[in-house]
Design a protein around this motif. Structure first.
Motif, mmCIF file in Angstrom:
data_model
loop_
_atom_site.group_PDB
_atom_site.id
_atom_site.type_symbol
_atom_site.label_atom_id
_atom_site.label_comp_id
_atom_site.label_asym_id
_atom_site.label_seq_id
_atom_site.Cartn_x
_atom_site.Cartn_y
_atom_site.Cartn_z
ATOM 1 N N UNK A 101 0.910 -5.588 6.195
ATOM 2 C CA UNK A 101 -0.393 -5.206 5.099
ATOM 3 C C UNK A 101 -0.295 -5.410 4.225
ATOM 4 N N UNK A 102 -0.063 -4.763 3.222
ATOM 5 C CA UNK A 102 0.428 -4.341 1.786
ATOM 6 C C UNK A 102 1.172 -5.500 1.245
ATOM 7 N N UNK A 103 2.424 -6.151 1.676
ATOM 8 C CA UNK A 103 2.951 -7.244 1.659
ATOM 9 C C UNK A 103 1.777 -8.318 1.201
ATOM 10 N N UNK A 104 1.001 -8.095 2.146
ATOM 11 C CA UNK A 104 0.089 -9.808 2.072
ATOM 12 C C UNK A 104 -0.652 -9.501 0.933
ATOM 13 N N UNK A 105 -1.044 -8.405 0.721
ATOM 14 C CA UNK A 105 -1.910 -8.220 -0.138
ATOM 15 C C UNK A 105 -1.299 -8.141 -1.936
ATOM 16 N N UNK A 106 -0.279 -8.134 -1.417
ATOM 17 C CA UNK A 106 1.011 -8.381 -3.340
ATOM 18 C C UNK A 106 0.854 -9.498 -3.562
ATOM 19 N N UNK A 107 0.897 -9.603 -2.494
ATOM 20 C CA UNK A 107 1.251 -11.352 -2.570
ATOM 21 C C UNK A 107 0.559 -12.719 -3.146
ATOM 22 N N UNK A 108 -0.933 -11.795 -3.067
ATOM 23 C CA UNK A 108 -2.201 -12.754 -3.780
ATOM 24 C C UNK A 108 -3.048 -11.677 -4.180
ATOM 25 N N UNK A 153 8.436 1.881 5.475
ATOM 26 C CA UNK A 153 9.297 0.910 4.863
ATOM 27 C C UNK A 153 7.893 0.066 3.892
ATOM 28 N N UNK A 154 7.941 -0.761 2.653
ATOM 29 C CA UNK A 154 6.975 -0.349 1.477
ATOM 30 C C UNK A 154 6.653 0.347 0.318
ATOM 31 N N UNK A 155 7.292 1.564 0.279
ATOM 32 C CA UNK A 155 6.616 2.425 -0.744
ATOM 33 C C UNK A 155 6.628 1.791 -1.646
ATOM 34 N N UNK A 156 8.278 0.917 -2.163
ATOM 35 C CA UNK A 156 7.567 0.765 -3.283
ATOM 36 C C UNK A 156 7.225 -0.132 -4.030
ATOM 37 N N UNK A 157 6.730 -1.128 -2.962
ATOM 38 C CA UNK A 157 5.496 -2.030 -2.766
ATOM 39 C C UNK A 157 4.188 -1.881 -3.285
ATOM 40 N N UNK A 158 3.380 -0.570 -2.202
ATOM 41 C CA UNK A 158 2.472 0.406 -2.539
ATOM 42 C C UNK A 158 2.345 0.628 -3.788
ATOM 43 N N UNK A 159 3.600 1.245 -4.824
ATOM 44 C CA UNK A 159 3.916 2.028 -5.775
ATOM 45 C C UNK A 159 3.290 0.814 -6.621
ATOM 46 N N UNK A 165 -4.687 -0.415 -9.788
ATOM 47 C CA UNK A 165 -4.954 0.547 -9.123
ATOM 48 C C UNK A 165 -5.920 0.321 -7.500
ATOM 49 N N UNK A 166 -6.447 1.288 -6.746
ATOM 50 C CA UNK A 166 -7.105 0.793 -5.638
ATOM 51 C C UNK A 166 -8.230 1.418 -5.812
ATOM 52 N N UNK A 167 -9.151 1.065 -5.661
ATOM 53 C CA UNK A 167 -10.921 1.890 -6.400
ATOM 54 C C UNK A 167 -11.456 2.600 -5.244
ATOM 55 N N UNK A 168 -11.201 2.776 -4.365
ATOM 56 C CA UNK A 168 -11.425 3.287 -3.198
ATOM 57 C C UNK A 168 -9.982 3.636 -2.585
ATOM 58 N N UNK A 169 -9.990 4.777 -1.402
ATOM 59 C CA UNK A 169 -8.563 4.850 -0.529
ATOM 60 C C UNK A 169 -9.802 5.449 1.107
ATOM 61 N N UNK A 170 -9.963 5.280 1.917
ATOM 62 C CA UNK A 170 -10.432 5.668 3.230
ATOM 63 C C UNK A 170 -9.132 5.923 3.621
ATOM 64 N N UNK A 171 -9.005 7.322 4.103
ATOM 65 C CA UNK A 171 -7.558 7.967 4.759
ATOM 66 C C UNK A 171 -8.117 8.862 6.651
#
Length: 330
Positions: free
Chosen positions: A83-90, A119-125, A132-138
């Motif tokens: 999911x993170x990669x899908x967002x990063x690509x666009x 895996x994927x921490x580097x993409x998130x960073x 940056x994300x405006x909101x994060x829900x956890x």
């Protein structure tokens, strides 16, 4: 409001609850799935692997929504590398002023902690450094952790569309059908398996999910036929079992959850909390098996609490309120 909903086409509980809630509040035509996810429309596997199924009636509207390229907010709906990669690509194609929201539905207290495991921490960073994300829900908004000011609690919920017909018959006294994904579950099963009717109903050690005798809607019907259901943490504090039991109006004995839950459940009014070391667990089971009126009053109150504050619709409205507040600030 129209939402670009970046999702993973696999079972993701928080992603699925939020999707159905958003569809009910905004209309399926206003949720642009990316990628389009057949699992949200096809009853492809038994419960709980189909929580996001929103019926065939919304299929046409959902497909039509895919033609839209105009949206008011972007939600990255799961904490998974896919999911993170899908967002990063666009992400660079999205208007910089469009609110961007990340939903961390993983087990770990650390923000986006599942990415350390998968895996994927580097993409998130990289995403956070660029825009940056405006909101994060956890989901696992742990009480003794510190999070940035834009991080909010979003535990799982209950979707009443998935509740099967229930019988009033109580078949079992004390039931806890669970894999031993945390030490406290093993401890509970060791305490209980030779007591009450636990051994007969399957409340025993060494259970394996894929070998459960009770699956799909039948599983929900069976736990609803238990006088007492237990909730103990698994991989995370927030468990689907907690919302299944309370949502169906079952009586629940639970350890206290070390996460933020707005509109929490009140001890001995809507739930009964046991000691963290389970030292009173057997005693509590004995007491409430003997006090039907108290047990039934508490269980009814639990369902009312879920219906009012903890459905998929309630979760969606909460997210939308935060997005709207953000936009008003802008």
């Amino acid at each position: 409001m129209r939402i670009l909903y970046i999702n993973r086409p696999k079972s993701e509980y928080v992603q699925e609850f939020l999707y159905t809630g958003l569809c009910k509040v905004l209309g399926t035509q206003n949720i642009i799935e990316y990628p389009w996810n057949i699992r949200t429309h096809l009853n492809h596997r038994p419960y709980p692997k189909n929580l996001s199924r929103f019926s065939w009636s919304g299929l046409y509207e959902s497909l039509k929504a895919q033609c839209n390229r105009d949206y008011d907010a972007v939600i990255v709906a799961s904490c998974h590398p896919y999911t993170i990669k899908k967002y990063f690509d666009i992400m660079d194609t999205i208007d910089p002023l469009t609110p961007r929201i990340f939903v961390d539905g993983g087990d770990f207290p650390k923000l986006a902690g599942d990415l350390d495991r998968l895996g994927g921490r580097e993409i998130f960073e990289a995403i956070e450094n660029k825009r940056p994300f405006d909101l994060i829900f956890k989901r696992e908004f742990v009480l003794d952790e510190t999070y940035p000011e834009n991080v909010y609690s979003l535990p799982m919920a209950f979707n009443y569309d998935l509740m099967p017909p229930l019988s009033s018959e109580m078949k079992y006294d004390v039931a806890f059908w669970a894999v031993e994904s945390a030490r406290i579950r093993t401890q509970a099963l060791e305490l209980l398996e030779d007591k009450f009717d636990c051994k007969e109903n399957g409340t025993v050690r060494n259970q394996v999910m894929k070998k459960y005798k009770r699956k799909g809607a039948f599983y929900l019907q069976e736990i609803a036929a238990s006088k007492i259901g237990l909730n103990l943490r698994g991989g995370g504090w927030d468990t689907l079992r907690f919302w299944e039991l309370t949502g169906m109006g079952c009586f629940v004995i639970s350890q206290r959850l070390n996460i933020q839950i707005d509109n929490p459940f009140i001890d001995k009014e809507e739930i009964v909390y046991c000691q963290d070391d389970l030292s009173d667990l057997v005693e509590l089971c004995e007491y409430y098996l003997e006090h039907d009126d108290e047990r039934e009053r508490i269980s009814k109150n639990a369902r009312i609490k879920v219906e009012q504050h903890h459905t998929d619709v309630a979760r969606a409205k909460y997210v939308l309120e935060k997005i709207s507040s953000l936009k008003s600030v802008r």
